[in-house]
Design a protein around this motif. Structure first.
Motif: not given
Length: 373
Positions: A112-113, A120-123, A143-144, A149-150
């Motif tokens: 999911l991460a 996020a980068l594409v958007t 950040a999300e 992933v953390m």
């Protein structure tokens, strides 16, 4: 844990041996008798994934989800099929459902991460238009995904995939310290991990003060642990080419030494020598040139590890510019010997030889410098 039907267990054994066609035949007969077996549909999906493609696998996953919309295996099969069909930007809802169904699993959170930071980068790029993003922008946009992933790392501290995604996000955001720490963790889990090994080796090889010999040794050592890594092989070739370029500098040093010892360019302070030069002085010039090559090239070459020596010979066979470099070294050295060796009675001919050996080499040294990078 769900108990598998004996037929599905036999099919799973066939899948583990990559005998997908036989597993499909077995599962097809089983589903003809029991079309409501979710596990059988999931196994069929994985067989189709390897034999027919992701779209056929997704159809099998959809059949399983019709029977049980919250089946974790079916959800992950559907997610994997979507991703392999080029759907990283649309797979997020399926993965969020998988995380909801199995909140204790680290893998779906890591996946999911992975989807979130790509999306996020594409958007962001679509909204802001063309242009390179700064590290600060990437850090804010991803950040999300980094938080997700953390959490995956917390759930699965030995989950290699979660570490890989965390490293990619940290590297994209310019967080070199975290990226290096994650690479170290990846190599602790898998010491032969190609990408992490390549990044750490490249960092060590490009550190200040590391010369071509040391860089080649580092890449050869890393390649010994992962011989199928094209990236490290390319880096070893580059370091080896830097080694070969060094032979031209040795040849030029010999040429300049030969010119200086017979004083090709006299001045008021250093008048022209009496010609021909005595044989003892000429032989001494040759001895000095031999010492330069002995300590500068021959001794260095024989101290290299076997893998680097083999790559030197291999690169000479494969690389046109590697052969050009050696040819230029040989030509400059020949001119140096012709300048210092014969008993010249005038300085005109040795001067011509000096310039003939110097100009072609110097003219290409800076031209091909980028090839050593």
């Amino acid at each position: 844990m769900t108990t598998l039907h004996p037929t599905v267990e036999r099919a799973q054994a066939l899948i583990e041996f990559e005998r997908y066609d036989q597993a499909l035949e077995l599962l097809g007969r089983h589903l003809a008798e029991d079309p409501g077996d979710v596990r059988a549909w999931v196994k069929i999906g994985y067989c189709r994934f390897h034999t027919e493609g992701p779209r056929q696998a997704k159809e099998a996953a959809d059949e399983a989800l019709k029977l049980d919309p919250e089946d974790y295996g079916a959800l992950m099969l559907r997610a994997r099929a979507i991703v392999d069909d080029g759907g990283w930007l649309v797979v997020e809802p399926v993965l969020r459902e998988a995380v909801r169904v199995a909140p204790e699993e680290s893998y779906p959170r890591a996946m999911l991460a992975d989807a979130m930071w790509r999306s996020a980068l594409v958007t962001h790029a679509r909204n802001t238009g063309p242009g390179k993003l700064s590290y600060a922008e990437i850090d804010r946009v991803t950040a999300e995904a980094a938080n997700v992933v953390m959490e995956a790392l917390r759930l699965g501290p030995e989950d290699l995939y979660a570490h890989e995604i965390a490293q990619r996000i940290a590297e994209a955001a310019g967080n070199g310290t975290v990226s290096d720490q994650l690479d170290e963790a990846i190599l602790r889990i898998d010491p032969t991990h190609s990408e992490a090994l390549g990044r750490q080796t490249k960092k060590a090889a490009e550190a200040p003060g590391v010369n071509a010999v040391q860089a080649a040794e580092l890449y050869a050592g890393a390649l010994a642990g992962r011989p199928d890594s094209p990236g490290m092989r390319q880096q070893l070739d580059r370091a080896t080419y830097r080694l070969l370029r060094g032979t031209r500098w040795l040849a030029l040093l010999c040429l300049v030494t030969a010119g200086a010892m017979i004083n090709l360019f006299p001045s008021d302070d250093h008048p022209a020598p009496e010609l021909p030069i005595p044989i003892g002085q000429r032989l001494w010039s040759v001895v000095i040139m031999g010492a330069i090559w002995g300590f500068g090239a021959w001794r260095r070459y024989h101290k290299l590890r076997a893998g680097v020596q083999l790559n030197v010979r291999s690169l000479i066979r494969r690389g046109r510019w590697a052969r050009v470099v050696l040819a230029q070294s040989g030509w400059a050295m020949l001119c140096a010997l012709l300048v210092a060796g014969p008993p010249w009675t005038t300085l005109a001919t040795p001067r011509l030889l000096f310039w003939a050996g110097l100009v072609p080499v110097v003219a290409t040294i800076w031209f091909d410098k980028k090839k050593a990078r």
